[in-house]
Write a protein that holds these residues in place. Structure first.
Motif, PDB file in Angstrom:
ATOM      1  N   ILE A  32       0.849  -1.208   0.000  1.00 54.78           N
ATOM      2  CA  ILE A  32       0.000   0.000   0.000  1.00 54.78           C
ATOM      3  C   ILE A  32       0.880   1.252   0.000  1.00 54.78           C
ATOM      4  CG2 ILE A  32      -1.629   1.355   1.383  1.00 54.78           C
ATOM      5  CD1 ILE A  32      -2.815  -1.370   2.317  1.00 54.78           C
ATOM      6  N   LEU A  33       1.928   1.233   0.844  1.00 55.62           N
ATOM      7  CA  LEU A  33       2.833   2.384   0.921  1.00 55.62           C
ATOM      8  C   LEU A  33       3.530   2.641  -0.404  1.00 55.62           C
ATOM      9  CD1 LEU A  33       4.395   1.628   4.419  1.00 55.62           C
ATOM     10  CD2 LEU A  33       3.086   3.680   3.842  1.00 55.62           C
TER      11      LEU A  33
ATOM     12  N   ARG B  79       4.270   7.854   7.538  1.00 59.73           N
ATOM     13  CA  ARG B  79       3.662   6.516   7.546  1.00 59.73           C
ATOM     14  C   ARG B  79       4.711   5.428   7.358  1.00 59.73           C
ATOM     15  NH1 ARG B  79      -0.374   6.818   2.864  1.00 59.73           N
ATOM     16  NH2 ARG B  79      -0.553   4.571   3.232  1.00 59.73           N
ATOM     17  N   TYR B  80       5.688   5.706   6.475  1.00 60.90           N
ATOM     18  CA  TYR B  80       6.739   4.704   6.229  1.00 60.90           C
ATOM     19  C   TYR B  80       7.636   4.565   7.458  1.00 60.90           C
ATOM     20  CZ  TYR B  80      10.192   1.955   3.648  1.00 60.90           C
ATOM     21  OH  TYR B  80      11.022   0.948   3.213  1.00 60.90           O
TER      22      TYR B  80
ATOM     23  N   PHE C 212       5.889   2.374   9.804  1.00 57.45           N
ATOM     24  CA  PHE C 212       5.935   0.993   9.316  1.00 57.45           C
ATOM     25  C   PHE C 212       7.276   0.344   9.676  1.00 57.45           C
ATOM     26  CE2 PHE C 212       7.312  -1.801   5.768  1.00 57.45           C
ATOM     27  CZ  PHE C 212       6.392  -2.829   5.940  1.00 57.45           C
ATOM     28  N   LEU C 213       8.367   1.093   9.519  1.00 61.64           N
ATOM     29  CA  LEU C 213       9.686   0.565   9.845  1.00 61.64           C
ATOM     30  C   LEU C 213       9.824   0.275  11.336  1.00 61.64           C
ATOM     31  CD1 LEU C 213      12.024   2.823   7.629  1.00 61.64           C
ATOM     32  CD2 LEU C 213      11.118   0.551   7.116  1.00 61.64           C
ATOM     33  N   LYS C 214       9.172   1.075  12.171  1.00 56.55           N
ATOM     34  CA  LYS C 214       9.249   0.867  13.622  1.00 56.55           C
ATOM     35  C   LYS C 214       8.534  -0.406  14.057  1.00 56.55           C
ATOM     36  CE  LYS C 214       9.665   5.701  15.111  1.00 56.55           C
ATOM     37  NZ  LYS C 214       8.963   6.823  15.797  1.00 56.55           N
TER      38      LYS C 214
ATOM     39  N   VAL D  23      20.881   2.611   3.435  1.00 57.26           N
ATOM     40  CA  VAL D  23      20.424   3.973   3.129  1.00 57.26           C
ATOM     41  C   VAL D  23      19.363   4.390   4.144  1.00 57.26           C
ATOM     42  CG1 VAL D  23      19.211   5.396   1.440  1.00 57.26           C
ATOM     43  CG2 VAL D  23      20.921   3.754   0.674  1.00 57.26           C
ATOM     44  N   GLU D  24      19.547   5.554   4.748  1.00 56.25           N
ATOM     45  CA  GLU D  24      18.534   6.084   5.666  1.00 56.25           C
ATOM     46  C   GLU D  24      17.329   6.565   4.855  1.00 56.25           C
ATOM     47  OE1 GLU D  24      18.370   6.184   8.942  1.00 56.25           O
ATOM     48  OE2 GLU D  24      20.312   5.208   9.209  1.00 56.25           O
ATOM     49  N   PRO D  25      16.114   6.181   5.250  1.00 55.03           N
ATOM     50  CA  PRO D  25      14.912   6.568   4.490  1.00 55.03           C
ATOM     51  C   PRO D  25      14.498   8.021   4.760  1.00 55.03           C
ATOM     52  CG  PRO D  25      14.290   5.263   6.396  1.00 55.03           C
ATOM     53  CD  PRO D  25      15.794   5.299   6.391  1.00 55.03           C
ATOM     54  N   THR D  26      15.299   8.964   4.281  1.00 50.81           N
ATOM     55  CA  THR D  26      14.975  10.380   4.440  1.00 50.81           C
ATOM     56  C   THR D  26      13.910  10.790   3.423  1.00 50.81           C
ATOM     57  OG1 THR D  26      16.715  11.026   2.901  1.00 50.81           O
ATOM     58  CG2 THR D  26      17.318  10.860   5.235  1.00 50.81           C
TER      59      THR D  26
END
Length: 601
Positions: A284-285, A297-298, A301-303, A398-401
Motif C-alpha cells: 500500500i505504501l 507513515r513509512y 511501518f519501519l518501527k 540507506v537512511e529513508p529520508t
C-alpha cells in the motif's frame, strides 16, 4: 620473438637521470632529454619510486624500446586513416620501429588503456621481424590513439590481430554483475589492457589463474582468450566469475526457472503465513502518493516491523529470536527466512526479502550442482543490483529520508524473481557466445596454487594477482552477497547487520592492515610461491597503492632472480558513491621465471 635480455646481477633498475647513459651504452644516442620526456609522457616506460622518492626504470623496459628511433618534427596536423575522423597529433613524436614501420602518436587525452600495451608489444614485434615488403605503405588507425604506417606485410597482419582482439574485448559485455553494480577495484575497463599485457608471455594454448577474482571482470576478459581458472576467499566472487564464462545456454536457464518455481512458492507461502500483513502494508505504501504524510507513515511501518537481532520484549520479537537461534544451529530448517529476518527494510523491501529467501530455498533443492552454481551466481548478481546501500555496497544501509523515499520505493518495489529471471536468461545467452569456461578453484591462495598444480599439466601458466590496493575491508562492503551464498544465519552487528569479524564469521584479509611492511611481505610471499611453481605472476597495482612498488620488485628479484617487465597505463579509479575518481598510473607487472620471458602474442 624478442627475448628480455640478460639482467645485471646486482640490479634490475636504472635511475631515471642515468637513462641517457644507458642508451648511449647500447649505441642508441637518439634519446635526448626532450625525447625521453615524450616517452614518459606517453607511458611507454614505467617510472617507480623508492623510499627516498628517487625515480627508477626497469632495465628490461628500457631494453624493450632501445632499438626505436624518435623523430621530432613541428608540423602541425596529420589525419587518421579514416578521413571522417580527424585527431590532434602530438607532432613532436614519431617512432620509427624498424621493419619498414613507424608510428604517429595521436592526442592521448581520451585514451584507451589498451593502447599503451599494444604499442609496447608492437615495438617488441618489430625488433626481430624480418622485412617482408608490401608494394606501398599502409596506414592503420588504432582506437584513435596512434597510427601505424608500414610496408611490412607481417607487421600489418600483427597490428590487425591486436586490433581485432581489442575490438572483441571491447564489444564483449564484461558480465551482468559488472555492468549493473560497482565493485571496488573492479577491472572491468582494464580487461583489454591486461589481456594485451599477458599476451607478451602467454600463447594461445596458455592458462590463466585469477587468484583473487573479485567481481570476475578480469576472469571474463582472460577467458575470451585463454582457458581460465578463478578463485577468491569470498565464495560469492567465485560464483560471479563462473557465470561470466562459457558453459550455460538459454534452454538450460529456462529449464532451471521451471525447476525452481514450485519450491519458491512453497517457501513464500509459508513465510506469508507469518508476515502477510506487513507485506500488504508495504505494498500500500509503495503505491501511495509521495508526500509528507507518506514519509511519516513509512517511518511508522519501519518501527513496527522487527528484525534480528531484537531486544524488543514483544511476543513477535521473542518468537523471531527463537526461530533464528534454531537456524543458527541448523540453517536448513524450513522455511528459509534469513533475509526476511535480517535485511527486510534494511537493504531490501519486505516482499523482496521473502522472495530472496524463497529463491535461496529452491536453489538448495536442486539436484544438479552445476545448476546450483549458476543459480547462486545469478542471485548474487541480482542482489548487487537491487540492494539499497550507500555507494552500491552493503557496509551501511540507506537512511529513508524524505529526499531518498522516491528512489528507495522505486528500488524496493521491484520483483526479485523477475530480475533474477531476466538476468539468468541474459547470462545464459552471453555464455553461449563465450569462448572458454571459467572454472573455480578453492581458496585460500596456497590451496588454489596447489590444486592448480595438480590439475594443470603445462608450464605456460600466468597467475594474475589483484589484491586490494588500499586498506579496504571488502568483506564489510559485500557481506550481504557472501551471506546469500553461505546462508548460515550469522550474527548481525551495527546498522549494517554485519557478521562479527571477532568471532570469525567474516573474512579478514591479510592486506587489511595499517602496517605496509606486512602488506609487502604478503605480496612477496605470494609472488615467490607462484614462481616456485614455474609460472609467471602478473601483478596489478597502481602508484596510488598502500605500498611502494620498487622495493617489492627488488625483494622478489633478490630472492628469485626472476625476469621483470612492466606495462603502465593512465587510469581513472572509481571512487565511492558518485565522486569522480582520480587519475593514477595502473601497472601490470610480469614476474617471470628466468629464461621464460618472450613475446608470445
Amino acid at each position: 620473438m624478442s627475448s628480455m635480455g640478460n639482467n645485471d646481477k646486482n640490479s634490475i633498475f636504472v635511475r631515471k637521470e642515468d637513462i641517457r647513459g644507458f642508451f648511449e651504452k647500447s649505441k642508441n644516442s637518439n634519446f635526448s632529454n626532450e625525447n625521453l620526456d615524450t616517452i614518459f609522457r606517453n607511458k611507454l616506460l614505467s617510472v617507480f619510486s623508492d623510499a627516498n622518492n628517487c625515480k627508477f626504470c626497469l632495465i628490461n623496459d628500457l631494453t624493450d624500446i632501445s632499438a626505436i628511433s624518435i623523430d621530432v618534427n613541428r608540423k602541425d596536423i596529420q589525419k587518421t586513416l579514416n578521413d571522417t575522423i580527424s585527431a590532434k597529433v602530438d607532432s613532436s613524436l614519431r617512432l620509427s620501429l624498424g621493419s619498414n614501420t613507424f608510428v604517429k602518436i595521436l592526442n592521448m587525452e581520451n585514451f584507451e588503456p589498451i593502447s599503451f600495451a599494444t604499442l609496447r608489444n608492437l615495438i617488441l614485434y618489430c625488433k626481430t621481424e624480418n622485412s617482408y615488403n608490401l608494394k606501398s605503405k599502409e596506414e592503420i588507425n588504432f582506437l584513435n590513439q596512434y597510427t601505424v604506417v608500414t610496408s611490412n606485410k607481417n607487421v600489418l597482419n600483427y597490428v590487425n590481430f591486436q586490433l581485432n582482439r581489442a575490438e572483441s574485448l571491447k564489444q564483449n559485455k564484461v558480465g551482468i554483475f559488472a555492468n549493473t553494480a560497482h565493485y571496488m577495484g573492479s577491472k572491468k575497463n582494464l580487461g583489454p589492457f591486461l589481456v594485451e599485457s599477458l599476451s607478451r608471455v602467454l600463447p594461445k594454448e596458455g592458462i590463466v589463474i585469477d587468484l583473487m577474482c573479485g567481481s570476475g571482470a578480469a576472469s571474463q576478459a582472460f577467458s575470451n582468450n585463454w582457458k581460465t581458472y578463478a578463485s577468491d576467499a569470498q565464495k560469492f566472487s567465485q560464483y560471479l566469475a563462473l557465470i561470466q564464462g562459457k558453459g550455460y545456454n538459454r534452454k538450460m536457464a529456462e529449464q532451471l526457472l521451471k525447476k525452481l518455481e514450485l519450491n519458491i512458492n512453497k517457501n513464500k507461502d509459508e513465510l506469508n503465513k507469518h508476515v502477510s500483513q506487513w507485506v500488504k502494508d508495504e505494498d500500500i505504501l509503495f503505491h501511495s502518493k509521495i508526500d509528507e504524510l507518506l514519509f511519516h507513515r513509512y517511518k511508522e511501518f519501519l518501527k513496527k516491523t522487527v528484525s534480528y537481532p531484537t531486544r524488543n520484549n514483544s511476543e513477535v520479537s521473542r518468537k523471531l529470536n527463537c526461530e533464528i537461534n534454531k537456524r543458527r544451529i541448523d540453517p536448513t530448517i524450513f522455511p528459509y527466512c534469513l533475509f526476511t529476518a535480517y535485511f527486510a527494510n534494511v537493504y531490501f523491501g519486505f516482499r523482496q526479502s521473502i522472495e530472496i529467501d524463497s529463491i535461496r530455498y529452491a536453489i538448495d533443492r536442486l539436484d544438479d550442482e552445476y545448476d546450483k552454481k549458476w543459480a547462486l551466481g545469478t542471485l548474487v548478481a541480482t542482489l548487487s543490483h537491487l540492494g539499497s546501500g550507500y555507494a552500491a555496497q552493503f557496509a551501511q544501509p540507506v537512511e529513508p529520508t524524505k529526499n531518498k523515499i522516491p528512489e528507495l520505493f522505486e528500488q524496493r518495489a521491484k520483483s526479485v524473481f523477475h530480475e533474477f529471471s531476466r538476468k539468468i536468461i541474459a547470462l545464459s545467452q552471453e555464455s553461449e557466445t563465450a569462448k572458454n569456461t571459467i572454472e573455480i578453484l578453492h581458496e585460500p591462495w596456497e590451496k588454489t596454487l596447489n590444486e592448480a598444480a595438480n590439475l594443470i599439466d603445462s608450464g605456460k601458466v600466468v597467475v594474475y594477482l589483484d589484491a586490494p590496493y588500499k586498506r579496504e575491508e571488502y568483506s564489510r562492503y559485500y557481506h550481504v552477497l557472501e551471506t546469500v551464498v553461505v546462508y548460515n544465519y550469522p550474527s548481525a552487528i551495527l546498522k549494517g547487520k554485519l557478521p562479527d569479524k571477532k568471532s570469525g564469521e567474516r573474512f579478514k584479509s591479510l592486506f587489511f592492515t595499517k602496517i605496509s611492511k606486512n602488506i609487502e611481505d604478503e605480496f612477496v610471499k605470494i609472488i615467490k610461491e607462484i614462481l616456485n611453481h614455474g609460472w609467471t605472476c602478473a601483478w596489478s597495482y597502481s602508484d596510488n597503492g598502500a605500498i611502494k612498488i620498487k622495493p617489492l620488485i627488488d625483494r622478489v628479484f633478490e630472492e628469485t632472480r626472476c625476469n621483470v617487465v612492466s606495462y603502465p597505463t593512465p587510469y581513472q579509479h572509481k571512487a565511492q558513491g558518485k565522486r569522480k575518481g582520480k587519475i593514477v598510473t595502473e601497472y601490470c607487472i610480469l614476474f617471470c621465471p628466468n629464461g621464460n620471458m618472450s613475446n608470445s602474442s
